[in-house]
Design a protein around this motif. Structure first.
Motif, PDB file in Angstrom:
ATOM      1  N   GLY A 129      21.528  26.356  -2.116  1.00 18.89           N
ATOM      2  CA  GLY A 129      22.859  25.784  -2.316  1.00 18.89           C
ATOM      3  C   GLY A 129      23.081  25.461  -3.775  1.00 18.89           C
ATOM      4  N   SER A 130      23.855  24.434  -4.060  1.00 20.74           N
ATOM      5  CA  SER A 130      24.245  24.188  -5.450  1.00 20.74           C
ATOM      6  C   SER A 130      23.819  22.816  -5.978  1.00 20.74           C
ATOM      7  CB  SER A 130      25.760  24.355  -5.576  1.00 20.74           C
ATOM      8  OG  SER A 130      26.426  23.615  -4.565  1.00 20.74           O
ATOM      9  N   LEU A 131      22.908  22.166  -5.281  1.00 16.36           N
ATOM     10  CA  LEU A 131      22.415  20.860  -5.721  1.00 16.36           C
ATOM     11  C   LEU A 131      21.099  21.032  -6.479  1.00 16.36           C
ATOM     12  CD1 LEU A 131      22.598  17.696  -5.485  1.00 16.36           C
ATOM     13  CD2 LEU A 131      21.223  17.921  -3.402  1.00 16.36           C
ATOM     14  N   GLY A 132      21.102  20.638  -7.749  1.00 15.17           N
ATOM     15  CA  GLY A 132      19.872  20.678  -8.535  1.00 15.17           C
ATOM     16  C   GLY A 132      19.116  19.376  -8.386  1.00 15.17           C
ATOM     17  N   PHE A 133      17.805  19.416  -8.555  1.00 12.13           N
ATOM     18  CA  PHE A 133      17.009  18.213  -8.327  1.00 12.13           C
ATOM     19  C   PHE A 133      15.842  18.185  -9.303  1.00 12.13           C
ATOM     20  CE2 PHE A 133      13.804  16.278  -5.072  1.00 12.13           C
ATOM     21  CZ  PHE A 133      13.821  15.062  -5.751  1.00 12.13           C
ATOM     22  N   VAL A 134      15.737  17.088 -10.037  1.00  6.42           N
ATOM     23  CA  VAL A 134      14.661  16.892 -11.001  1.00  6.42           C
ATOM     24  C   VAL A 134      13.921  15.623 -10.637  1.00  6.42           C
ATOM     25  CG1 VAL A 134      14.080  16.558 -13.433  1.00  6.42           C
ATOM     26  CG2 VAL A 134      16.100  17.901 -12.812  1.00  6.42           C
ATOM     27  N   SER A 135      12.595  15.695 -10.511  1.00  8.02           N
ATOM     28  CA  SER A 135      11.845  14.499 -10.136  1.00  8.02           C
ATOM     29  C   SER A 135      10.562  14.387 -10.923  1.00  8.02           C
ATOM     30  CB  SER A 135      11.523  14.519  -8.641  1.00  8.02           C
ATOM     31  OG  SER A 135      10.763  13.382  -8.291  1.00  8.02           O
ATOM     32  N   GLN A 136      10.370  13.219 -11.516  1.00  2.04           N
ATOM     33  CA  GLN A 136       9.105  12.980 -12.184  1.00  2.04           C
ATOM     34  C   GLN A 136       7.998  12.787 -11.155  1.00  2.04           C
ATOM     35  OE1 GLN A 136       9.661  10.164 -15.257  1.00  2.04           O
ATOM     36  NE2 GLN A 136       7.609  10.434 -16.115  1.00  2.04           N
ATOM     37  N   SER A 137       8.373  12.300  -9.974  1.00  2.00           N
ATOM     38  CA  SER A 137       7.387  11.983  -8.940  1.00  2.00           C
ATOM     39  C   SER A 137       7.332  13.058  -7.861  1.00  2.00           C
ATOM     40  CB  SER A 137       7.758  10.649  -8.292  1.00  2.00           C
ATOM     41  OG  SER A 137       7.225  10.552  -6.988  1.00  2.00           O
ATOM     42  N   GLY A 138       6.135  13.408  -7.459  1.00  2.00           N
ATOM     43  CA  GLY A 138       5.959  14.379  -6.387  1.00  2.00           C
ATOM     44  C   GLY A 138       6.302  13.802  -5.023  1.00  2.00           C
ATOM     45  N   SER A 139       5.987  12.525  -4.803  1.00  3.40           N
ATOM     46  CA  SER A 139       6.232  11.935  -3.483  1.00  3.40           C
ATOM     47  C   SER A 139       7.728  11.723  -3.261  1.00  3.40           C
ATOM     48  CB  SER A 139       5.456  10.623  -3.315  1.00  3.40           C
ATOM     49  OG  SER A 139       6.055   9.566  -4.026  1.00  3.40           O
ATOM     50  N   VAL A 140       8.414  11.274  -4.306  1.00  2.31           N
ATOM     51  CA  VAL A 140       9.871  11.130  -4.190  1.00  2.31           C
ATOM     52  C   VAL A 140      10.486  12.510  -3.967  1.00  2.31           C
ATOM     53  CG1 VAL A 140      11.969  10.519  -5.460  1.00  2.31           C
ATOM     54  CG2 VAL A 140       9.990   8.994  -5.528  1.00  2.31           C
ATOM     55  N   ILE A 148       0.875  -1.180   0.000  1.00  3.99           N
ATOM     56  CA  ILE A 148       0.000   0.000   0.000  1.00  3.99           C
ATOM     57  C   ILE A 148       0.911   1.229   0.000  1.00  3.99           C
ATOM     58  CG2 ILE A 148      -1.685   1.303   1.377  1.00  3.99           C
ATOM     59  CD1 ILE A 148      -2.362  -1.447   2.737  1.00  3.99           C
ATOM     60  N   THR A 149       0.530   2.260  -0.760  1.00  3.60           N
ATOM     61  CA  THR A 149       1.386   3.464  -0.759  1.00  3.60           C
ATOM     62  C   THR A 149       0.553   4.737  -0.872  1.00  3.60           C
ATOM     63  OG1 THR A 149       3.268   4.573  -1.811  1.00  3.60           O
ATOM     64  CG2 THR A 149       1.777   3.399  -3.276  1.00  3.60           C
ATOM     65  N   ASN A 150       1.039   5.804  -0.269  1.00  3.17           N
ATOM     66  CA  ASN A 150       0.438   7.124  -0.519  1.00  3.17           C
ATOM     67  C   ASN A 150       1.377   7.990  -1.351  1.00  3.17           C
ATOM     68  OD1 ASN A 150       2.320   7.708   1.453  1.00  3.17           O
ATOM     69  ND2 ASN A 150       1.045   9.201   2.509  1.00  3.17           N
ATOM     70  N   GLY A 151       2.363   7.333  -2.007  1.00  4.05           N
ATOM     71  CA  GLY A 151       3.268   8.048  -2.909  1.00  4.05           C
ATOM     72  C   GLY A 151       3.559   7.189  -4.122  1.00  4.05           C
ATOM     73  N   GLY A 152       3.186   7.681  -5.306  1.00  2.00           N
ATOM     74  CA  GLY A 152       3.324   6.876  -6.521  1.00  2.00           C
ATOM     75  C   GLY A 152       4.762   6.475  -6.814  1.00  2.00           C
ATOM     76  N   GLY A 153       5.664   7.441  -6.826  1.00  2.00           N
ATOM     77  CA  GLY A 153       7.056   7.168  -7.177  1.00  2.00           C
ATOM     78  C   GLY A 153       7.709   6.200  -6.199  1.00  2.00           C
ATOM     79  N   THR A 154       7.433   6.391  -4.928  1.00  2.00           N
ATOM     80  CA  THR A 154       8.001   5.495  -3.922  1.00  2.00           C
ATOM     81  C   THR A 154       7.428   4.089  -4.104  1.00  2.00           C
ATOM     82  OG1 THR A 154       8.040   7.443  -2.502  1.00  2.00           O
ATOM     83  CG2 THR A 154       8.595   5.353  -1.476  1.00  2.00           C
ATOM     84  N   GLY A 155       6.168   4.005  -4.514  1.00  2.00           N
ATOM     85  CA  GLY A 155       5.559   2.717  -4.831  1.00  2.00           C
ATOM     86  C   GLY A 155       6.265   2.029  -5.993  1.00  2.00           C
ATOM     87  N   VAL A 156       6.653   2.816  -6.992  1.00  2.00           N
ATOM     88  CA  VAL A 156       7.384   2.259  -8.141  1.00  2.00           C
ATOM     89  C   VAL A 156       8.754   1.734  -7.677  1.00  2.00           C
ATOM     90  CG1 VAL A 156       8.467   2.814 -10.359  1.00  2.00           C
ATOM     91  CG2 VAL A 156       6.211   3.761  -9.807  1.00  2.00           C
ATOM     92  N   LEU A 157       9.477   2.544  -6.910  1.00  2.00           N
ATOM     93  CA  LEU A 157      10.798   2.123  -6.407  1.00  2.00           C
ATOM     94  C   LEU A 157      10.677   0.872  -5.530  1.00  2.00           C
ATOM     95  CD1 LEU A 157      12.433   5.562  -5.481  1.00  2.00           C
ATOM     96  CD2 LEU A 157      13.140   4.024  -7.317  1.00  2.00           C
TER      97      LEU A 157
END
Lengths: 464, 464
Positions: B161-172, A311-320
């Motif tokens: 700071g200087s760390l960029g971050f790209v995420s397809q997932s909102g939960s991640v 069960i997950t409330n986060g899609g991306g974490t569910g995929v991982l």
């Protein structure tokens, strides 16, 4: 099987009297820390500080020698400089001390084999069970025994519980005890044994195999002294309780380092791996992972299969997590038709009724509760895994409580995956207090679940 | 290379004006959180809340429609229910908005492809650069941009700071931003892109490749929309800065889960692996590991070889670290004769002069200092690794400071391994503030060092 050596560990864990040879009024000295530990833990037996110069230490009458102590002592803890230890041990022999812990270092591990041989021959002369040298000794929080000379303010002392811990290394021991202190698991008994010159890992494992306080065991081992006996005890203990083991010296260079650490012959790692595998031991190279395994085995029942109800409330974490589950030889459970039917009724239309069951970033405790109830009762699910991300709008302490409520009723193993900062940590603690282990990473959670499945199969096969 | 789409991300990161369509006075609403973020971060441009019913929200004049706003708006953030988004987007087109973020979910990822097509055709009609839908948007802490609708008390907002971050997932994204918030690294720019229906990962990577604020990039990707363009930008960015990537959907089941998450075709993982390998991307399946990698690449120089100068105040941990070093393709450095000669003079006789350099459980800051000085200046050492166990008698804040002092002078990468409870955590913070990353586990530290060695070789080869 139990022998004189393993019996002596039982004495160390619950002695009627303890002499601390090298006890000191100087807070920077090892002999101070040890005496202070027994006092802090309200040890109920008699305490005899031994010091050549002092008349009393920390309010207790001090003696010049163990020979001056008016009774036969159950345990002598020796914390004097290495060169004089053989003489001190000889006195212990003459005083008929029942068990000895030598915390002092400076023997075979630094090339001083002669001194170590002297220690061993003295022990043999009096048939003295000696733990060490070059170790931090023993701990039993129920009886108030603690020979660890690490300053107590520097680590979070664990609470009493059912996790046993054996460590050849003092530093690994200090770190793991510190980690246990921060977790919601408790310690049954701890034994470190350093150079293992008299009492060795085989004796200790024999003792802990039969110790009813210990349900799960974690072991840090560099090398086994008596390979045949070790194989026997490994086979015996593996069938009785889960053993999580880290072997230092798995590589050639690591093996060399182990030799100058505890004078161990770390030996051929492949042979050890085969022994561990045959005994059903759970192997790990990483202390974090060991702690993760310990939490699972200590608190949760063994699974009857490898199908994970996720069960997950986060899609991306569910995929991982799905990736991690399959990478580690587990599978997602296919929920029964009646579960699916029920979920279609109670979940909002945005929820796909499949596993991983993504109940949405806006899921609140009510939605979590419906999902968990369904998965817990689904016959196709062997392990219940819940990803609860507390950064999301709907997740709060009621979600943590909703999960925790299932700890008592669920007959299957349950785990939670939750990662984040301070708000998340607060909620992880609530869940763990209920007895459900929480893991930061899906990969770690999957490794732990896979280890539980593997050990459950081992136990089933070993019973047939 | 830069195009209209990637330019539009630059506008989102530093807009002169922002309209929040669906802004709300209700703290439980997404449109409230977003408006509040801009106010909390003291965004300096003009803010236009758009709401059909309200006259003012959070003290700002509200408008019925984007068409009523008296100026051309740089960014419109759309946070209204999915069915009305195409209409709202059409109004944005007519109002000549320069960039749009659609945070709303409920499109192709839940089978509603028709609605998503309508959104895309509207964007095309007006040539509107649209981020999302089904995303949490963008963050730039220097300019006060933050469209994340996650309640701010639920996660530790990072510093700039200087760390960029790209995420397809909102939960991640939420989890990683929360983790960054607790680390001593800062964020340059964050972009989440959800279904990538107009602006996709290629556009975003093209923008960040040329962004001078971003030294290191972490990426969570489920699937790339335009494979050829993705390969091009991957190759271009990998040569410019380290990119740490986690690919969701690495297994068949994970790939299926990714499809119902962001409507991604996660595709054949082997192909992605080959692309990442060719581009010099650092791959990781675990968010903890990603953070560990990010700390190393953000703060430390690249190593010129794989020889690790390992210092330890714990024997067993030194053995485990040695195993991890060799298991991950690194080697222990053999110190030069002059280093050995010097160490023999300054170290007590109990210390074996070899690597791992075990300086003893009683090592204090003076002994640490001598050991570190020698290893830092040893020509046979490419990476300096220090195990500092704070449970030991000699280790205190002076040890943490002694280590930290080398951050400014050491030209080689330095890392620390330290694991334990609250006392240890306190000292880890002191060390990390100096810029030296601290890892809990030797295995994690070795993985990170190995990744740095590999990327350094990649950069060297790509320059030839």
């Amino acid at each position: 099987m139990e022998n004189e050596m393993s019996k002596s560990i039982g004495i160390m864990m619950n002695p009627k009297s303890v002499a601390i040879i090298g006890a000191s009024p100087d807070p920077d000295k090892v002999g101070y820390s040890i005496l202070k530990n027994y006092l802090d833990l309200k040890y109920k037996g008699k305490l005899y500080p031994i010091n050549l110069k002092e008349d009393s230490i920390l309010g207790l009458k001090a003696y010049k020698s163990i020979l001056d102590v008016p009774e036969q002592v159950d345990t002598a803890v020796i914390a004097v400089p290495a060169p004089i230890t053989p003489n001190v041990l000889d006195e212990c022999g003459r005083a008929k001390v029942k068990s000895v812990v030598v915390v002092t270092a400076g023997y075979a591990e630094v090339g001083n084999s002669e001194l170590e041989e002297k220690l061993v021959s003295t022990a043999k002369k009096y048939n003295l069970p000696v733990l060490g040298p070059n170790c931090v000794g023993v701990m039993d929080l129920r009886t108030g025994v603690d020979t660890l000379f690490l300053p107590s303010y520097k680590f979070d002392r664990p609470e009493a519980g059912s996790l046993g811990f054996v460590s050849q290394s003092g530093s690994v021991a200090g770190t793991i005890l510190d980690l246990i202190g921060g977790e919601s698991i408790g310690l049954s008994k701890f034994v470190s044994y350093g150079n293992a010159s008299v009492i060795d890992e085989t004796d200790i494992l024999n003792y802990l195999a039969d110790d009813d306080d210990t349900n799960v065991l974690i072991v840090y081992l560099e090398g086994a002294k008596k390979s045949k006996d070790f194989i026997d005890v490994a086979k015996r203990i593996g069938k009785k309780k889960p053993v999580i083991i880290a072997k230092g010296g798995a590589t050639a260079a690591g093996s060399k380092a182990a030799h100058s650490h505890t004078a161990s012959m770390a030996g051929n790692y492949q042979i050890y791996e085969a022994i561990f595998e045959q005994a059903g031991f759970i192997q790990s190279n990483d202390l974090d992972e060991m702690m993760g395994m310990a939490k699972m085995f200590d608190k949760q029942p063994l699974p009857t299969g490898n199908r994970v109800g996720l069960i997950t409330n986060g899609g991306g974490t569910g995929v991982l997590a799905t990736d991690s589950i399959y990478r580690n030889g587990l599978a997602l459970a296919d929920l029964t038709d009646s579960s699916k039917e029920y979920l279609r009724k109670v979940m909002p239309p945005i929820v796909n009724i499949r596993t991983p069951l993504d109940i949405g970033g806006d899921a609140d405790y009510g939605r979590f509760n419906e999902a968990i109830k369904t998965v817990v009762n689904d016959d196709n699910v062997d392990i219940v895994a819940i990803i609860a991300l507390f950064q999301t709008p709907g997740a709060d302490s009621r979600v943590a409580q909703a999960i925790g409520n299932y700890a008592a009723v669920c007959k299957k193993p349950m785990i939670v995956i939750s990662e984040g900062g301070s708000y998340t940590e607060m909620h992880k603690k609530i869940i763990e207090q209920s007895g459900i282990p929480v893991y930061s990473s899906p990969e770690m959670a999957a490794k732990v679940m896979a280890a539980a499945v593997k050990y459950a199969e081992f136990r089933k096969n070993s019973e047939n």
